[in-house]
Design a protein around this motif. Sequence first.
Motif, PDB file in Angstrom:
ATOM      1  N   SER A  49      49.003 136.221 -56.304  1.00  0.00           N
ATOM      2  CA  SER A  49      48.641 136.590 -57.760  1.00  0.00           C
ATOM      3  C   SER A  49      46.986 136.342 -57.794  1.00  0.00           C
ATOM      4  CB  SER A  49      49.280 135.668 -58.780  1.00  0.00           C
ATOM      5  OG  SER A  49      49.008 134.101 -58.321  1.00  0.00           O
ATOM      6  N   ASP A  50      46.506 136.200 -56.622  1.00  0.00           N
ATOM      7  CA  ASP A  50      44.794 136.063 -56.488  1.00  0.00           C
ATOM      8  C   ASP A  50      44.200 134.766 -57.125  1.00  0.00           C
ATOM      9  OD1 ASP A  50      44.482 138.685 -55.518  1.00  0.00           O
ATOM     10  OD2 ASP A  50      44.642 139.347 -57.593  1.00  0.00           O
ATOM     11  N   THR A  51      45.179 133.457 -56.766  1.00  0.00           N
ATOM     12  CA  THR A  51      44.747 132.372 -57.099  1.00  0.00           C
ATOM     13  C   THR A  51      44.753 131.409 -55.672  1.00  0.00           C
ATOM     14  OG1 THR A  51      45.929 132.369 -59.114  1.00  0.00           O
ATOM     15  CG2 THR A  51      45.362 130.050 -58.355  1.00  0.00           C
ATOM     16  N   ASP A  52      43.525 130.991 -55.379  1.00  0.00           N
ATOM     17  CA  ASP A  52      43.272 130.374 -54.413  1.00  0.00           C
ATOM     18  C   ASP A  52      44.237 129.067 -54.539  1.00  0.00           C
ATOM     19  OD1 ASP A  52      41.572 132.242 -53.242  1.00  0.00           O
ATOM     20  OD2 ASP A  52      39.576 131.310 -54.025  1.00  0.00           O
ATOM     21  N   CYS A  53      44.686 128.761 -53.168  1.00  0.00           N
ATOM     22  CA  CYS A  53      45.707 127.675 -53.030  1.00  0.00           C
ATOM     23  C   CYS A  53      45.401 127.293 -51.548  1.00  0.00           C
ATOM     24  CB  CYS A  53      46.767 127.844 -53.384  1.00  0.00           C
ATOM     25  SG  CYS A  53      47.938 126.378 -53.370  1.00  0.00           S
ATOM     26  N   GLU A  54      44.890 126.106 -51.244  1.00  0.00           N
ATOM     27  CA  GLU A  54      44.931 125.369 -49.972  1.00  0.00           C
ATOM     28  C   GLU A  54      46.083 124.498 -49.381  1.00  0.00           C
ATOM     29  OE1 GLU A  54      42.923 121.246 -48.130  1.00  0.00           O
ATOM     30  OE2 GLU A  54      41.569 122.908 -49.309  1.00  0.00           O
ATOM     31  N   PHE A  55      46.670 124.970 -48.319  1.00  0.00           N
ATOM     32  CA  PHE A  55      48.083 124.776 -47.851  1.00  0.00           C
ATOM     33  C   PHE A  55      47.561 123.329 -47.239  1.00  0.00           C
ATOM     34  CE2 PHE A  55      51.159 124.429 -44.430  1.00  0.00           C
ATOM     35  CZ  PHE A  55      52.309 123.930 -45.015  1.00  0.00           C
ATOM     36  N   TYR A  56      48.373 122.352 -47.644  1.00  0.00           N
ATOM     37  CA  TYR A  56      48.051 120.747 -46.985  1.00  0.00           C
ATOM     38  C   TYR A  56      49.200 120.777 -45.922  1.00  0.00           C
ATOM     39  CZ  TYR A  56      47.244 115.979 -46.395  1.00  0.00           C
ATOM     40  OH  TYR A  56      47.101 114.722 -45.923  1.00  0.00           O
ATOM     41  N   ASP A  57      48.790 120.832 -44.693  1.00  0.00           N
ATOM     42  CA  ASP A  57      49.852 120.955 -43.535  1.00  0.00           C
ATOM     43  C   ASP A  57      50.200 119.322 -43.361  1.00  0.00           C
ATOM     44  OD1 ASP A  57      51.171 120.709 -41.247  1.00  0.00           O
ATOM     45  OD2 ASP A  57      50.525 122.681 -40.586  1.00  0.00           O
ATOM     46  N   GLU A  58      51.174 118.715 -43.571  1.00  0.00           N
ATOM     47  CA  GLU A  58      51.350 117.286 -43.296  1.00  0.00           C
ATOM     48  C   GLU A  58      51.431 116.824 -41.756  1.00  0.00           C
ATOM     49  OE1 GLU A  58      54.590 115.461 -45.632  1.00  0.00           O
ATOM     50  OE2 GLU A  58      53.657 115.653 -47.424  1.00  0.00           O
ATOM     51  N   GLU A  59      52.150 117.674 -41.054  1.00  0.00           N
ATOM     52  CA  GLU A  59      52.030 117.567 -39.969  1.00  0.00           C
ATOM     53  C   GLU A  59      50.899 117.290 -38.879  1.00  0.00           C
ATOM     54  OE1 GLU A  59      54.755 120.228 -37.602  1.00  0.00           O
ATOM     55  OE2 GLU A  59      56.645 119.830 -38.922  1.00  0.00           O
ATOM     56  N   GLN A  60      49.854 118.589 -39.468  1.00  0.00           N
ATOM     57  CA  GLN A  60      48.536 118.636 -38.956  1.00  0.00           C
ATOM     58  C   GLN A  60      47.632 117.366 -39.258  1.00  0.00           C
ATOM     59  OE1 GLN A  60      46.738 122.562 -39.360  1.00  0.00           O
ATOM     60  NE2 GLN A  60      44.737 121.465 -39.012  1.00  0.00           N
ATOM     61  N   GLN A  61      47.923 116.897 -40.419  1.00  0.00           N
ATOM     62  CA  GLN A  61      46.939 115.747 -41.343  1.00  0.00           C
ATOM     63  C   GLN A  61      47.542 114.502 -40.624  1.00  0.00           C
ATOM     64  OE1 GLN A  61      44.379 116.364 -42.702  1.00  0.00           O
ATOM     65  NE2 GLN A  61      44.211 118.596 -43.278  1.00  0.00           N
ATOM     66  N   ARG A  62      48.971 114.377 -40.496  1.00  0.00           N
ATOM     67  CA  ARG A  62      49.542 113.436 -39.920  1.00  0.00           C
ATOM     68  C   ARG A  62      49.534 112.295 -41.299  1.00  0.00           C
ATOM     69  NH1 ARG A  62      47.632 112.129 -33.742  1.00  0.00           N
ATOM     70  NH2 ARG A  62      48.289 114.332 -32.769  1.00  0.00           N
ATOM     71  N   ILE A  63      49.549 112.757 -42.320  1.00  0.00           N
ATOM     72  CA  ILE A  63      49.574 111.611 -43.551  1.00  0.00           C
ATOM     73  C   ILE A  63      50.199 112.768 -44.482  1.00  0.00           C
ATOM     74  CG2 ILE A  63      47.197 112.002 -44.269  1.00  0.00           C
ATOM     75  CD1 ILE A  63      47.275 109.255 -45.130  1.00  0.00           C
ATOM     76  N   SER A  64      50.927 112.217 -45.455  1.00  0.00           N
ATOM     77  CA  SER A  64      51.504 112.875 -46.477  1.00  0.00           C
ATOM     78  C   SER A  64      50.631 113.165 -47.744  1.00  0.00           C
ATOM     79  CB  SER A  64      52.842 112.146 -47.102  1.00  0.00           C
ATOM     80  OG  SER A  64      52.261 111.038 -47.914  1.00  0.00           O
ATOM     81  N   LEU A  65      50.769 114.176 -48.267  1.00  0.00           N
ATOM     82  CA  LEU A  65      49.741 114.498 -49.368  1.00  0.00           C
ATOM     83  C   LEU A  65      49.789 113.398 -50.379  1.00  0.00           C
ATOM     84  CD1 LEU A  65      49.459 118.008 -51.149  1.00  0.00           C
ATOM     85  CD2 LEU A  65      50.062 116.104 -52.508  1.00  0.00           C
ATOM     86  N   MET A  66      51.165 113.030 -50.724  1.00  0.00           N
ATOM     87  CA  MET A  66      51.143 111.838 -51.669  1.00  0.00           C
ATOM     88  C   MET A  66      50.099 110.646 -51.183  1.00  0.00           C
ATOM     89  SD  MET A  66      53.367 112.815 -54.345  1.00  0.00           S
ATOM     90  CE  MET A  66      53.922 111.000 -54.891  1.00  0.00           C
ATOM     91  N   VAL A  67      50.095 110.331 -50.231  1.00  0.00           N
ATOM     92  CA  VAL A  67      49.226 109.250 -49.621  1.00  0.00           C
ATOM     93  C   VAL A  67      47.801 109.613 -49.610  1.00  0.00           C
ATOM     94  CG1 VAL A  67      48.640 107.604 -47.671  1.00  0.00           C
ATOM     95  CG2 VAL A  67      51.328 108.060 -48.349  1.00  0.00           C
ATOM     96  N   HIS A  68      47.552 110.811 -48.948  1.00  0.00           N
ATOM     97  CA  HIS A  68      46.335 111.297 -48.691  1.00  0.00           C
ATOM     98  C   HIS A  68      45.640 111.439 -50.316  1.00  0.00           C
ATOM     99  CE1 HIS A  68      43.024 113.655 -47.264  1.00  0.00           C
ATOM    100  NE2 HIS A  68      42.788 114.412 -48.357  1.00  0.00           N
ATOM    101  N   TYR A  69      46.159 111.685 -51.216  1.00  0.00           N
ATOM    102  CA  TYR A  69      45.482 111.653 -52.626  1.00  0.00           C
ATOM    103  C   TYR A  69      45.886 110.650 -53.490  1.00  0.00           C
ATOM    104  CZ  TYR A  69      44.022 116.254 -51.834  1.00  0.00           C
ATOM    105  OH  TYR A  69      43.273 117.446 -51.382  1.00  0.00           O
TER     106      TYR A  69
END
Length: 340
Positions: A186-206
């Motif tokens: 729908s033409d809305t930019d969204c960054e995918f947060y890959d937990e496996e690659q980041q090695r930390i959950s999104l909840m913890v990261h933010y």
Amino acid sequence: MSKIVITKWHNKLSILGFSDGTLEYLKVLDGNDRRGNVYTGRVENKTNNIEALFVRFEAGRGKRGIGFLPIKSIPTECVLNRNVSSASEIKPGDILLVQIRTDEHKTKQARLSSRIKLHSSEYDGDLNKLIDVAKTRTEYQLLINKGPTLSREIEEAKRHLLKTTDTDSFKIVSDIKSICDELKDSDTDCEFYDEEQQRISLMVHYNITSKTDDLFQKKVWLKSGGYIIVEQTETLNLIDVNSGKNQKKSDDFFLLLNKEAADECVRQIRLRNLSGMILIDFVSMKSKELQNELISYIEEITTGDPDHLRFIDLTGLGIMEFTRDKKYKSLSETIDFKDL
């Protein structure tokens, strides 16, 4: 830059908006929200003294499938099973086209209307086309599921955040790949947060847990050392402002404290989605002039609230009365605090 995070928060898909690291927007995308849905309903009861009908629009749902419909709001063309010249002729057993305006809340049944608002739908605003289709359907059928699209939810989040920050720059991120794909379509930019690659959950990261903990607490601390106590009851909501251990006693200090508390009260009301009658007991000030300044400040910061938080009066005991429309379930109705 403001951040909009879409993730599973307390096991529910949620949109969280942050300005300068502070949570300013929260929307739990609860699939039980039926507002805007259009049904073919059957009149179960007519109550002449209040000029209203009780219409069943969902089968097998008990009271949850019955709504309150004022007779005066019914266009005659929305009576599907026969022709009537006036809404007053409608009787039990008639089939009506109805739309949910306000979903059920505690002991209150859903409020219905037959003045259908189509907005954007497969019928493109053509009510006659919808009525023709409805006449071919049986009772209790869902004709339009009016759940807003995810991109529309994001736009709503942006509008709210623009009121709390000077920047119009947003970063949208989600740890759910399908969400990112839907938004990109729908033409809305969204960054995918890959937990496996980041090695930390999104909840913890933010640091989301610590930034949302206060929404489940009765006591919320203020930067000045004061605090507010939030009590949500069946009939009304109470907020008590306390100065804490601060020994300063001047009215000028209390005005600053009350303004800080007012900002936090409005934020908590918005995020917890409190509605109905709201009473706030600010720290008492002897000066009538400063009381009026506080009231003016509160009216200023509540302007533009989408659910119409309104200052009503200052009682003889110095308690401020507010009302706020009910559009969504409160946070405590959506998430079971007892399990936290």
